[in-house]
Motif scaffolding. Structure first.
Motif, short mmCIF file in Angstrom:
data_model
loop_
_atom_site.label_atom_id
_atom_site.label_comp_id
_atom_site.label_asym_id
_atom_site.label_seq_id
_atom_site.Cartn_x
_atom_site.Cartn_y
_atom_site.Cartn_z
N GLU A 190 0.83 -1.21 0.00
CA GLU A 190 0.00 0.00 0.00
C GLU A 190 0.86 1.26 0.00
O GLU A 190 0.58 2.22 -0.72
N LEU A 191 1.92 1.25 0.82
CA LEU A 191 2.78 2.43 0.89
C LEU A 191 3.59 2.60 -0.39
O LEU A 191 3.79 3.73 -0.87
N MET A 192 4.04 1.51 -0.96
CA MET A 192 4.78 1.56 -2.23
C MET A 192 3.91 2.15 -3.34
O MET A 192 4.34 3.01 -4.11
N LEU A 193 2.66 1.68 -3.40
CA LEU A 193 1.73 2.19 -4.42
C LEU A 193 1.49 3.68 -4.23
O LEU A 193 1.48 4.45 -5.20
N HIS A 194 1.34 4.10 -2.99
CA HIS A 194 1.13 5.53 -2.70
C HIS A 194 2.33 6.35 -3.15
O HIS A 194 2.18 7.42 -3.76
N LYS A 195 3.54 5.86 -2.88
CA LYS A 195 4.75 6.60 -3.27
C LYS A 195 4.88 6.69 -4.79
O LYS A 195 5.28 7.73 -5.33
N ILE A 196 4.55 5.61 -5.46
CA ILE A 196 4.65 5.61 -6.93
C ILE A 196 3.69 6.63 -7.53
O ILE A 196 4.06 7.43 -8.40
N VAL A 197 2.44 6.59 -7.07
CA VAL A 197 1.41 7.46 -7.65
C VAL A 197 1.66 8.93 -7.31
O VAL A 197 1.44 9.82 -8.14
N SER A 198 2.16 9.20 -6.10
CA SER A 198 2.30 10.59 -5.65
C SER A 198 3.64 11.22 -6.04
O SER A 198 3.87 12.40 -5.73
N ASN A 199 4.53 10.46 -6.69
CA ASN A 199 5.83 11.02 -7.09
C ASN A 199 6.12 10.74 -8.56
O ASN A 199 7.07 10.02 -8.91
N PRO A 200 5.32 11.29 -9.46
CA PRO A 200 5.54 11.05 -10.90
C PRO A 200 6.90 11.61 -11.34
O PRO A 200 7.30 12.70 -10.92
N GLY A 201 7.62 10.82 -12.14
CA GLY A 201 8.92 11.25 -12.65
C GLY A 201 10.08 10.97 -11.71
O GLY A 201 11.24 11.16 -12.11
N GLN A 202 9.81 10.55 -10.50
CA GLN A 202 10.87 10.29 -9.52
C GLN A 202 11.51 8.93 -9.79
O GLN A 202 10.82 7.93 -9.98
N ARG A 203 12.86 8.91 -9.83
CA ARG A 203 13.57 7.65 -10.02
C ARG A 203 13.54 6.85 -8.73
O ARG A 203 13.91 7.34 -7.66
N MET A 204 13.09 5.61 -8.78
CA MET A 204 12.94 4.77 -7.61
C MET A 204 13.59 3.42 -7.86
O MET A 204 13.95 3.07 -8.99
N SER A 253 16.46 6.93 -6.11
CA SER A 253 17.61 6.07 -6.46
C SER A 253 18.70 6.83 -7.18
O SER A 253 19.69 6.22 -7.64
N SER A 254 18.57 8.14 -7.32
CA SER A 254 19.55 8.91 -8.11
C SER A 254 20.83 9.17 -7.34
O SER A 254 21.86 9.48 -7.93
N GLU A 296 24.74 -1.19 -6.73
CA GLU A 296 25.98 -1.87 -6.37
C GLU A 296 26.55 -1.31 -5.06
O GLU A 296 27.05 -2.06 -4.22
N GLN A 297 26.46 0.01 -4.90
CA GLN A 297 26.94 0.62 -3.66
C GLN A 297 26.11 0.15 -2.47
O GLN A 297 26.64 -0.16 -1.39
N GLN A 298 24.82 0.07 -2.69
CA GLN A 298 23.93 -0.36 -1.61
C GLN A 298 24.16 -1.83 -1.27
O GLN A 298 24.18 -2.22 -0.10
N ARG A 299 24.36 -2.65 -2.30
CA ARG A 299 24.58 -4.07 -2.06
C ARG A 299 25.91 -4.29 -1.33
O ARG A 299 25.99 -5.13 -0.42
N ASP A 301 15.20 -0.72 -11.16
CA ASP A 301 14.91 0.72 -11.09
C ASP A 301 13.69 1.02 -11.95
O ASP A 301 13.47 0.37 -12.98
N PHE A 302 12.93 2.01 -11.55
CA PHE A 302 11.73 2.40 -12.31
C PHE A 302 11.42 3.86 -12.01
O PHE A 302 12.03 4.49 -11.13
N THR A 303 10.45 4.39 -12.72
CA THR A 303 10.08 5.80 -12.55
C THR A 303 8.69 5.89 -11.94
O THR A 303 7.75 5.23 -12.39
N GLY A 304 8.56 6.73 -10.90
CA GLY A 304 7.28 6.93 -10.25
C GLY A 304 6.24 7.50 -11.19
O GLY A 304 6.55 8.34 -12.04
N GLY A 305 5.01 7.05 -11.02
CA GLY A 305 3.92 7.55 -11.84
C GLY A 305 3.81 6.90 -13.19
O GLY A 305 2.93 7.24 -13.97
N THR A 306 4.68 5.98 -13.50
CA THR A 306 4.63 5.32 -14.81
C THR A 306 3.48 4.33 -14.85
O THR A 306 2.88 3.98 -13.84
N SER A 307 3.23 3.86 -16.04
CA SER A 307 2.11 2.92 -16.22
C SER A 307 2.50 1.49 -15.87
O SER A 307 1.67 0.59 -15.93
#
Length: 642
Positions: free
Chosen positions: A499-513, A571-572, A577-580, A608-614
């Motif tokens: 639920e929280l992931m979906l909210h972040k995706i929808v409310s942050n269009p164009g954001q790299r995640m 994720s920008s 790799e740094q995180q791993r 990686d994906f972009t927020g607000g995408t389809s």
């Protein structure tokens, strides 16, 4: 400056207000600070205006806790209005009640004391009541007299009844049981008075033990077709201000309550200096007016004066009642904002004439039944302080703590500091029905105390709603946690994370995640070889390591038995790799000091994906799962240490 406490009951009565006025005015002359502890026996007021008997479900027993809070003050002396307290002691004797003030210089009003270190001042109840009874018999020719007495065991009531009985017997009249009813000094005596009329329909006089009961006698006499001052005489006692506002005006015994209050304070000051108690008696003098036919109530000038005064009082009451009725609703409208909740309360109090106020709350509200023993708390938390209009509201658990012990040792009474120009403060109990919340201390004028009492009723109702609202919020949060949080690790479960992931995706269009999937390696082997408790330990440890690795607001969840997910909302700044690498290092350091027969490690994969995408959320999970599956080929073949 001397600090004197004043203990008074039933602040809604004229007697209590007049006594306090006398004490207050004398305090100005003597440079004394007063701290009043007032009993708000509100059910008496509601009985009065509803002309009804008190129900078993009343909460007068809650009012008396206020007197114990005097322990939070370092008082030099205390004045106790025994006459206004004794009707409301709820099974406690007056001597037992007074024990709480032992060790403080004490002045008793309306009660005698034999103690050498206690002063007392009383009215000669007997003389005044005897004289007014004799007047009815000899001057008015009354022979059919009925009596409404005060509470059984109350000293004033007993003295006045004895005077009536002695005078009637001395004049050949008998006060038998049929001519006597017991009241409680309030106006709620309609049933008792009607019973007297039923038994003695031709009675020619009603002797009432105080003016408030006599006030009700007027209406009952009228109900029975009688005209006060013409075919029936009514007398009261106290000579309170209502006597001149009644039509016809009321004959009463002047008790000099104002003067008694002033003298009581003088006695408190003297007692503090000398340590030696004195005992005084003030005379009671009858004042004859229209209710015994002694004033021409048709006097036009006098009538207009009375009506004008009543009109002014009624207009003021109308405004007050309308304004007070808005307090609870206004406060309740701000229950989600604690600061605004209390600010609204202070706004209302200021408009009612209060410039300083303190709210001191119990650690937690206490539910108290009538049969429960009350124990005064050792500490209170200061929630609100307003001094001469300057406000401080303490929220989020940042309350200054006020203790009884600090008051005893250094007199550091936080709610009383630094108001040099405020001489009188009054403490009210804060409760709603069976729930106790604490106390409120205000600097209201004496003639506004009853108004403040009604306002406090509204504030208490709002406090009740606020407390319930907070409790429901906490319970709802618990339920929310149960439905969205993993019970073992405390991080989000699948539902909460998704639920929280979906909210972040929808409310942050164009954001790299970035979605990172993590799988605890060889959990089944750990469970089978070392037991499920160790398996749980491995799961909990993984959750902790993930939180240490991703501490900057990333969303972490356990979405399956050994499956975890991390949503990086930006994720920008850092590559996967740094995180791993950071995650692997954290696991390595953990395993070096683990001291177990197994390793705790995990495999990870990310997309990686972009927020607000389809791109659907299920597709994102599927892609990340694919990366995770690929990384599992590189994991250790066994979790068991060799």
């Amino acid at each position: 400056m001397l600090k004197v406490g004043v203990v008074v009951g039933n602040i809604s009565s004229d007697h209590s207000e007049t006594l306090l006025r006398g004490i207050r005015d004398k305090a100005k002359d003597l440079d004394v600070k007063l701290y009043g502890f007032v009993g708000v026996h509100t059910s008496e007021y509601y009985r009065n205006i509803n002309d009804a008997q008190i129900s078993d479900e009343n909460f007068n027993y809650q009012c008396n806790v206020i007197y114990d809070y005097s322990r939070f003050c370092k008082l030099d002396a205390v004045i106790v209005s025994c006459g206004t307290i004794s009707p409301f002691l709820e099974g406690t004797s007056l001597d037992e009640f007074l024990e709480r003030f032992r060790g403080i210089k004490m002045v008793l009003v309306e009660e005698e004391s034999e103690d050498e270190d206690v002063s007392s001042i009383i009215t000669n109840n007997y003389e005044g009541e005897y004289n007014i009874t004799e007047y009815l018999i000899k001057e008015k020719g009354c022979k059919d007299i009925v009596v409404i007495r005060g509470p059984i065991g109350n000293r004033d009531a007993e003295d006045r009844l004895r005077a009536v009985r002695d005078c009637m017997e001395a004049n050949g009249l008998s006060l038998d049981a049929s001519r006597l009813e017991v009241g409680d000094f309030s106006q709620a005596v309609a049933n008792q008075l009607q019973a007297l009329f039923d038994r003695h329909p031709n009675c020619d006089a009603i002797i009432c033990a105080n003016d408030m009961m006599a006030q009700t006698a007027y209406s009952i006499a009228e109900r029975n077709g009688r005209v006060v001052g013409q075919d029936i005489n009514i007398v009261g006692y106290d000579d309170s201000f209502i006597c001149n506002r009644m039509l016809p005006t009321m004959t009463s015994v002047k008790q000099s309550v104002y003067e008694m209050g002033a003298r009581a304070l003088e006695m408190a000051v003297d007692l503090n200096e000398t340590g030696k108690g004195v005992h005084e008696t003030m005379p009671g003098k009858p004042v004859y007016r229209g209710s015994t036919g002694d004033k021409d109530v048709k006097d036009v000038e006098y009538f207009h004066k009375v009506v004008s005064g009543l009109s002014e009082v009624l207009n003021g009451l109308r405004k007050d009642i309308w304004f007070i009725s808005t307090i609870s609703a206004s406060m309740v409208g701000n229950v989600d904002n604690e600061t605004r909740f209390y600010d609204t309360m202070l706004d209302k109090l200021e408009k009612l004439g209060c410039t300083s106020a303190w709210v001191l709350l119990l650690k937690n509200p206490i539910r108290r039944e009538r049969i429960d023993t009350w124990e005064c708390p050792k500490e209170l938390k200061l929630a609100v302080r307003m001094v001469n209009g300057q406000r401080e509201i303490y929220t989020n658990g940042k309350w200054p703590i006020i203790s009884r012990e600090s008051a005893k040792t250094d007199g550091n009474m936080v709610m009383y500091q630094d108001e040099k120009d405020v001489l009188v403060k009054f403490a009210y109990p804060m409760f709603h029905e069976k729930m106790q919340y604490g106390i409120m201390v205000i600097d209201a004028p004496v003639d506004r105390l009853f108004t403040m009492q009604l306002a406090l009723e509204q504030i208490d109702s709002a406090m009740s709603f606020y407390t319930l609202h907070q409790s429901l919020k906490e319970k709802n949060q618990i339920l929310e946690n149960l439905s969205t949080k993993d019970g073992l690790t405390g991080i989000y479960n699948r539902r909460g994370f998704t639920e929280l992931m979906l909210h972040k995706i929808v409310s942050n269009p164009g954001q790299r995640m970035r979605l990172i999937m993590a799988d605890l390696d060889h959990l089944k082997q750990i469970n089978d070889s070392f037991g499920h408790n160790e398996g749980d330990y491995a799961i909990i440890s993984t959750a902790k390591i993930l939180k240490e690795t991703f501490p900057n607001g990333e969303i972490i969840g356990r979405i399956g038995g050994d499956e975890f997910a991390i949503l990086v909302t930006d994720s920008s700044d850092e590559s996967f790799e740094q995180q791993r690498t950071r995650l692997v290092n954290n696991y390595t350091n953990f395993n070096l000091t683990l001291g177990k027969g197994y390793y705790v490690e995990c495999s990870v994969g990310a997309v990686d994906f972009t927020g607000g995408t389809s791109t659907g959320i299920s597709n994102i999970f599927e892609l990340a799962d694919g990366e995770l599956y690929a990384s599992k080929r590189e994991r250790r073949t066994s979790a068991v240490r060799q």
